[in-house]
Enzyme design. Structure first.
Site, mmCIF file in Angstrom:
data_model
loop_
_atom_site.group_PDB
_atom_site.id
_atom_site.type_symbol
_atom_site.label_atom_id
_atom_site.label_comp_id
_atom_site.label_asym_id
_atom_site.label_seq_id
_atom_site.Cartn_x
_atom_site.Cartn_y
_atom_site.Cartn_z
ATOM 1 N N ASN A 1 0.901 -1.196 -0.028
ATOM 2 C CA ASN A 1 -0.010 -0.029 -0.063
ATOM 3 C C ASN A 1 0.729 1.279 0.124
ATOM 4 O OD1 ASN A 1 0.434 0.961 2.926
ATOM 5 N ND2 ASN A 1 -0.625 -1.145 3.343
ATOM 6 N N ARG A 2 0.225 2.353 0.076
ATOM 7 C CA ARG A 2 1.019 3.491 -0.451
ATOM 8 C C ARG A 2 1.461 4.328 1.108
ATOM 9 N NH1 ARG A 2 -2.926 7.090 -3.274
ATOM 10 N NH2 ARG A 2 -1.515 8.782 -3.086
#
Ligand SMILES: Cc1cc2nc3c(=O)[nH]c(=O)nc-3n(C[C@H](O)[C@H](O)[C@H](O)COP(=O)(O)O)c2cc1C
Length: 433
Positions: free
Chosen positions: A215-216
């Site tokens: 994920n970011r």
């Protein structure tokens, strides 16, 4: 801020005569690049380590050490009176003693007596000097007076020896100084002797030896929490997943993990000895149901879909373990929620429902989406409390948000009076390294 703006901040960078005086150059550069008007005030000893010309060239201003230079301008009172922020790096044992005693025998100590703005000292010295009762008392005196004294890092000192007493890196000092400038006051030592577990970053769930679901999350918010908690006196264990290229905060123990399962066991183990857990990490909800032992190839055998299996909810697991007596009953549990509004409700509606489901003590809510929260240096949101109160968090740096979250955690901690003392409390080495 534009360098030509009349609103330029006036920053005094004091430099003591220690081996780490060269690192002051990085601190000076941080502020000049931010467009600030920087006045460097070294001690006479500091000039044994870094020459006056270096400080003058970096700051673009004249540099003096004594009170008798440029007398018509009365710099011994003007510099302190006009400063928006004073940062002293490195602060020697001698300088801490002179300031604690209220001396004004050079330009730096005179400036510190007249300054009414936030003041931050970054001490650096041998471990024996840092742990000496005289220094311990001088640091306590300065903190009592509202000065922020940064916890030194642990590591290689002047000679072959290592230990606490190392000057943190210029970026770390600048990050703490910027937080003080933003807050406008000193960091309260409200977490002295407390143990905090903070998770940060994102997990990666492997699909095969080269691919993963990630994920970011940049980890910036969790790292800011760890940095600020340590500087407020806490012994911090930072359980870190993958992050942007972040340097570990000084005076913090870092445990690196890769997957949600590794994060779960690291958090559970550390939580058993903690006063509070703050779950700022972005933990994957799902992982591939099977992990291929060799790289999945294109071709006839390539999969059409990737079956997923659900990861345990670490936050809910902590709350359940506390209820079942497997974790301390007074453990404070804080969750983070990254929410977007949709047709079923706005960010706050979803966050309230999440707090109700998770039953943690505090839920910090960020609105995420394009240009918000992830990877950014600034943040805003709300803190929802199990008692029903809701506090809006003003827009500001992630360090400011961390500070506000820790302000909300502090009153929930069980009073320390009557509690057994944690090992190693109440010394300058209180933070683990
Ligand atoms: C090579 C060398 C390195 C030193 N490093 C430090 C240091 O890191 N921290 C410290 O407190 N004193 C250190 N000292 C001692 C200080 O220079 C000395 O106490 C001096 O009086 C400090 O003056 P000031 O506090 O006015 O800058 C060092 C001395 C030498 C010769």
């Amino acid at each position: 801020m534009s360098p030509l703006s009349s609103q330029r901040r006036r920053i005094v960078v004091g430099v003591g005569g220690g081996i780490a005086a060269y690192k002051a150059c990085g601190v000076i550069r941080h502020f000049t690049e931010a467009g600030d008007d920087v006045r460097v005030v070294p001690t006479e000893s500091a000039l044994q380590f870094v020459g006056r010309a270096t400080f003058e060239a970096l700051s673009g201003n004249p540099v003096h050490t004594g009170v008798f230079a440029d007398v018509p301008e009365v710099p011994h009172v003007r510099l302190g009176q006009e400063a928006d922020l004073v940062v002293v790096a490195p602060a020697t044992a001698d300088l801490l003693a002179r300031v604690a005693a209220g001396r004004a025998d050079d330009l730096l100590t005179a400036t510190l007596l007249t300054a009414r703005c936030p003041v931050v000292f970054a001490p650096a010295m041998h471990t024996e000097m840092w742990e000496h009762p005289a220094t311990v008392e001088n640091v306590a005196t300065l903190r009592r007076r509202g000065v922020t004294v940064i916890e030194p890092a642990s590591g290689r000192l002047t000679g072959k020896d290592t230990g606490p007493g190392r000057l943190p890196e210029p970026d770390e000092i600048a990050a703490i100084a910027e937080l003080l400038a933003e807050r406008g006051d000193a960091l309260p030592r409200s977490l002295d002797g407390r143990r905090l577990v903070i998770s940060a970053g994102g997990t990666r769930e492997p699909l095969d030896p080269v691919r993963f679901l990630g994920n970011r999350s940049s980890g910036k918010q969790g790292y800011a929490l760890a940095r600020v908690a340590a500087q407020r006196g806490a012994e911090v264990t930072l359980i870190s997943g993958y992050t942007a290229d972040l340097a570990p905060p000084s005076a913090v123990s870092v445990v690196s993990v890769r997957t949600a399962q590794e994060m779960q066991s690291a958090v559970r183990e550390a939580a058993a000895r903690a006063d509070a857990v703050v779950m700022a990490a972005a933990v994957a909800d799902f992982r591939p149901a099977t992990v291929a032992t060799s790289k999945i190839k294109k071709g006839a055998d390539e999969p059409d879909t990737v079956p997923l299996t659900r990861n345990d909810d670490i936050l809910a697991g902590l709350v359940a373990a506390r209820a079942e007596g497997d974790l301390p009953a007074d453990l404070v549990i804080v969750g983070f929620a990254a929410e977007t509004g949709d047709e079923n409700g706005d960010v706050l509606t979803h966050a309230r429902a999440k707090l109700e489901r998770k039953k943690c003590d505090l839920l910090v809510v960020n609105a995420v989406g394009e240009g918000k929260a992830f990877e950014m240096d600034v943040n805003d949101g709300w803190i929802l409390s199990a008692d029903g109160s809701e506090t809006a968090l003003e827009h500001g740096s992630k360090a400011l948000m961390a500070s506000r979250v820790l302000d909300a955690v502090t009153p929930l901690l069980t009073p320390t009076i009557g509690r057994p003392a944690a090992d190693g409390e109440c010394t300058n080495t209180g933070s683990s390294h």
